[in-house]
Design a protein around this motif. Structure first.
Motif, PDB file in Angstrom:
ATOM      1  N   TYR A  21       0.833  -1.208   0.000  1.00 50.31           N
ATOM      2  CA  TYR A  21       0.000   0.000   0.000  1.00 50.31           C
ATOM      3  C   TYR A  21       0.867   1.258   0.000  1.00 50.31           C
ATOM      4  O   TYR A  21       0.652   2.176  -0.777  1.00 50.31           O
ATOM      5  CB  TYR A  21      -0.938   0.018   1.204  1.00 50.31           C
ATOM      6  CG  TYR A  21      -1.727   1.302   1.281  1.00 50.31           C
ATOM      7  CD1 TYR A  21      -2.884   1.448   0.539  1.00 50.31           C
ATOM      8  CD2 TYR A  21      -1.279   2.386   2.039  1.00 50.31           C
ATOM      9  CE1 TYR A  21      -3.599   2.632   0.567  1.00 50.31           C
ATOM     10  CE2 TYR A  21      -1.989   3.570   2.075  1.00 50.31           C
ATOM     11  CZ  TYR A  21      -3.137   3.687   1.339  1.00 50.31           C
ATOM     12  OH  TYR A  21      -3.836   4.862   1.354  1.00 50.31           O
ATOM     13  N   LYS A  23       3.926   1.911  -0.984  1.00 48.73           N
ATOM     14  CA  LYS A  23       4.659   2.206  -2.221  1.00 48.73           C
ATOM     15  C   LYS A  23       3.784   2.896  -3.261  1.00 48.73           C
ATOM     16  O   LYS A  23       4.286   3.548  -4.163  1.00 48.73           O
ATOM     17  CB  LYS A  23       5.236   0.925  -2.829  1.00 48.73           C
ATOM     18  CG  LYS A  23       6.493   0.449  -2.177  1.00 48.73           C
ATOM     19  CD  LYS A  23       7.033  -0.747  -2.936  1.00 48.73           C
ATOM     20  CE  LYS A  23       8.355  -1.190  -2.374  1.00 48.73           C
ATOM     21  NZ  LYS A  23       8.896  -2.344  -3.113  1.00 48.73           N
ATOM     22  N   HIS A  24       2.490   2.729  -3.134  1.00 46.57           N
ATOM     23  CA  HIS A  24       1.560   3.262  -4.127  1.00 46.57           C
ATOM     24  C   HIS A  24       0.580   4.264  -3.530  1.00 46.57           C
ATOM     25  O   HIS A  24      -0.441   4.568  -4.139  1.00 46.57           O
ATOM     26  CB  HIS A  24       0.791   2.113  -4.782  1.00 46.57           C
ATOM     27  CG  HIS A  24       1.677   1.097  -5.410  1.00 46.57           C
ATOM     28  ND1 HIS A  24       2.228   1.269  -6.647  1.00 46.57           N
ATOM     29  CD2 HIS A  24       2.140  -0.084  -4.939  1.00 46.57           C
ATOM     30  CE1 HIS A  24       2.986   0.219  -6.932  1.00 46.57           C
ATOM     31  NE2 HIS A  24       2.951  -0.611  -5.909  1.00 46.57           N
ATOM     32  N   ARG A  25       0.892   4.790  -2.371  1.00 46.90           N
ATOM     33  CA  ARG A  25      -0.071   5.666  -1.689  1.00 46.90           C
ATOM     34  C   ARG A  25      -0.255   7.006  -2.375  1.00 46.90           C
ATOM     35  O   ARG A  25      -1.196   7.722  -2.078  1.00 46.90           O
ATOM     36  CB  ARG A  25       0.343   5.873  -0.234  1.00 46.90           C
ATOM     37  CG  ARG A  25       1.585   6.717  -0.082  1.00 46.90           C
ATOM     38  CD  ARG A  25       1.893   6.942   1.370  1.00 46.90           C
ATOM     39  NE  ARG A  25       3.112   7.716   1.459  1.00 46.90           N
ATOM     40  CZ  ARG A  25       4.058   7.506   2.316  1.00 46.90           C
ATOM     41  NH1 ARG A  25       3.938   6.532   3.190  1.00 46.90           N
ATOM     42  NH2 ARG A  25       5.128   8.253   2.327  1.00 46.90           N
ATOM     43  N   ASP A  26       0.616   7.320  -3.323  1.00 44.72           N
ATOM     44  CA  ASP A  26       0.503   8.607  -4.017  1.00 44.72           C
ATOM     45  C   ASP A  26      -0.498   8.573  -5.166  1.00 44.72           C
ATOM     46  O   ASP A  26      -0.813   9.607  -5.736  1.00 44.72           O
ATOM     47  CB  ASP A  26       1.868   9.053  -4.527  1.00 44.72           C
ATOM     48  CG  ASP A  26       2.476   8.079  -5.514  1.00 44.72           C
ATOM     49  OD1 ASP A  26       2.176   6.874  -5.420  1.00 44.72           O
ATOM     50  OD2 ASP A  26       3.249   8.519  -6.371  1.00 44.72           O
ATOM     51  N   ASN A  27      -1.000   7.384  -5.509  1.00 48.58           N
ATOM     52  CA  ASN A  27      -1.936   7.296  -6.620  1.00 48.58           C
ATOM     53  C   ASN A  27      -3.083   6.354  -6.258  1.00 48.58           C
ATOM     54  O   ASN A  27      -2.937   5.133  -6.334  1.00 48.58           O
ATOM     55  CB  ASN A  27      -1.231   6.817  -7.888  1.00 48.58           C
ATOM     56  CG  ASN A  27      -2.104   6.967  -9.103  1.00 48.58           C
ATOM     57  OD1 ASN A  27      -3.318   6.815  -9.047  1.00 48.58           O
ATOM     58  ND2 ASN A  27      -1.479   7.251 -10.229  1.00 48.58           N
ATOM     59  N   PHE A  28      -4.192   6.923  -5.870  1.00 49.48           N
ATOM     60  CA  PHE A  28      -5.331   6.122  -5.442  1.00 49.48           C
ATOM     61  C   PHE A  28      -5.944   5.333  -6.594  1.00 49.48           C
ATOM     62  O   PHE A  28      -6.622   4.342  -6.370  1.00 49.48           O
ATOM     63  CB  PHE A  28      -6.391   7.021  -4.798  1.00 49.48           C
ATOM     64  CG  PHE A  28      -6.136   7.288  -3.343  1.00 49.48           C
ATOM     65  CD1 PHE A  28      -7.167   7.164  -2.431  1.00 49.48           C
ATOM     66  CD2 PHE A  28      -4.892   7.659  -2.885  1.00 49.48           C
ATOM     67  CE1 PHE A  28      -6.952   7.404  -1.075  1.00 49.48           C
ATOM     68  CE2 PHE A  28      -4.660   7.906  -1.541  1.00 49.48           C
ATOM     69  CZ  PHE A  28      -5.692   7.779  -0.634  1.00 49.48           C
ATOM     70  N   THR A  30      -4.176   3.750  -9.080  1.00 50.10           N
ATOM     71  CA  THR A  30      -3.365   2.588  -9.434  1.00 50.10           C
ATOM     72  C   THR A  30      -2.879   1.791  -8.231  1.00 50.10           C
ATOM     73  O   THR A  30      -2.225   0.766  -8.408  1.00 50.10           O
ATOM     74  CB  THR A  30      -2.145   3.021 -10.271  1.00 50.10           C
ATOM     75  OG1 THR A  30      -1.336   3.917  -9.486  1.00 50.10           O
ATOM     76  CG2 THR A  30      -2.565   3.685 -11.564  1.00 50.10           C
ATOM     77  N   ASN A  31      -3.194   2.216  -7.039  1.00 47.63           N
ATOM     78  CA  ASN A  31      -2.776   1.494  -5.840  1.00 47.63           C
ATOM     79  C   ASN A  31      -3.385   0.090  -5.877  1.00 47.63           C
ATOM     80  O   ASN A  31      -4.607  -0.064  -5.925  1.00 47.63           O
ATOM     81  CB  ASN A  31      -3.245   2.253  -4.592  1.00 47.63           C
ATOM     82  CG  ASN A  31      -2.733   1.637  -3.324  1.00 47.63           C
ATOM     83  OD1 ASN A  31      -2.964   0.470  -3.053  1.00 47.63           O
ATOM     84  ND2 ASN A  31      -2.033   2.430  -2.531  1.00 47.63           N
ATOM     85  N   GLN A  35      -7.274  -1.100  -5.641  1.00 49.35           N
ATOM     86  CA  GLN A  35      -7.876  -1.777  -6.792  1.00 49.35           C
ATOM     87  C   GLN A  35      -8.543  -3.084  -6.370  1.00 49.35           C
ATOM     88  O   GLN A  35      -9.648  -3.398  -6.825  1.00 49.35           O
ATOM     89  CB  GLN A  35      -6.816  -2.045  -7.865  1.00 49.35           C
ATOM     90  CG  GLN A  35      -6.368  -0.803  -8.589  1.00 49.35           C
ATOM     91  CD  GLN A  35      -5.283  -1.101  -9.609  1.00 49.35           C
ATOM     92  OE1 GLN A  35      -4.530  -2.058  -9.482  1.00 49.35           O
ATOM     93  NE2 GLN A  35      -5.196  -0.253 -10.634  1.00 49.35           N
ATOM     94  N   ASN A  54       1.910  13.790  -0.327  1.00 49.89           N
ATOM     95  CA  ASN A  54       2.699  12.569  -0.222  1.00 49.89           C
ATOM     96  C   ASN A  54       4.086  12.832   0.356  1.00 49.89           C
ATOM     97  O   ASN A  54       5.041  12.185  -0.011  1.00 49.89           O
ATOM     98  CB  ASN A  54       2.806  11.901  -1.597  1.00 49.89           C
ATOM     99  CG  ASN A  54       3.352  10.495  -1.478  1.00 49.89           C
ATOM    100  OD1 ASN A  54       3.099   9.818  -0.495  1.00 49.89           O
ATOM    101  ND2 ASN A  54       4.114  10.064  -2.451  1.00 49.89           N
TER     102      ASN A  54
END
Length: 130
Positions: A21, A23-28, A30-31, A35, A54
């Motif tokens: 989660y 590593k991808h928290r900056d893009n809701f 594509t997280n 998804q 972020n």
């Protein structure tokens, strides 16, 4: 396991290592965790109408800077806990999760086979290394 005992199904569960989660928290959009959740409860869920901040905020100093002269003692206690307590419980967790894959439990980012305890261990522990 406690969630499955009262009647929840494995197929209702989404499990992920925290780092997946983060590593991808900056893009809701594509997280992968979001998804997986959206696939179960609706594509409009977990959407933001504003820009997400972020900035990284965490303590990245080693334990010896926090604990000073007690760092060696703290490291020894942490190692003992890891080896005598957590290792046993972690092995139970890896086995449990591996058994749930073919029952429909979603392990976000896991690409191994059901009942492959070693693959689940590798997947889960790689997502623990912050």
């Amino acid at each position: 396991r406690n969630f499955l005992d009262p009647g929840f199904l494995a197929s209702q569960m989404v499990v992920f290592p925290g780092l997946v989660y983060l590593k991808h928290r900056d893009n809701f959009d594509t997280n992968p965790v979001l998804q997986a959740l959206r696939a179960r409860i609706g594509q409009s869920t977990f959407r933001l109408n504003h820009t997400w901040r972020n900035e990284k905020v965490y303590n990245k100093g080693p334990a010896k800077e926090i604990y000073g002269d007690n760092a060696t003692l703290v490291d020894a206690a942490r190692s003992r806990l890891q080896n005598e307590v957590f290792a046993v419980e972690n092995k139970r967790l890896f086995k449990f999760l591996a058994e749930q894959v073919d029952k429909g439990m979603t392990l976000v980012g896991y690409t191994g086979k059901a009942n492959d305890v070693e693959a689940v261990e590798k997947w889960l522990t790689s997502g623990w290394q912050y």
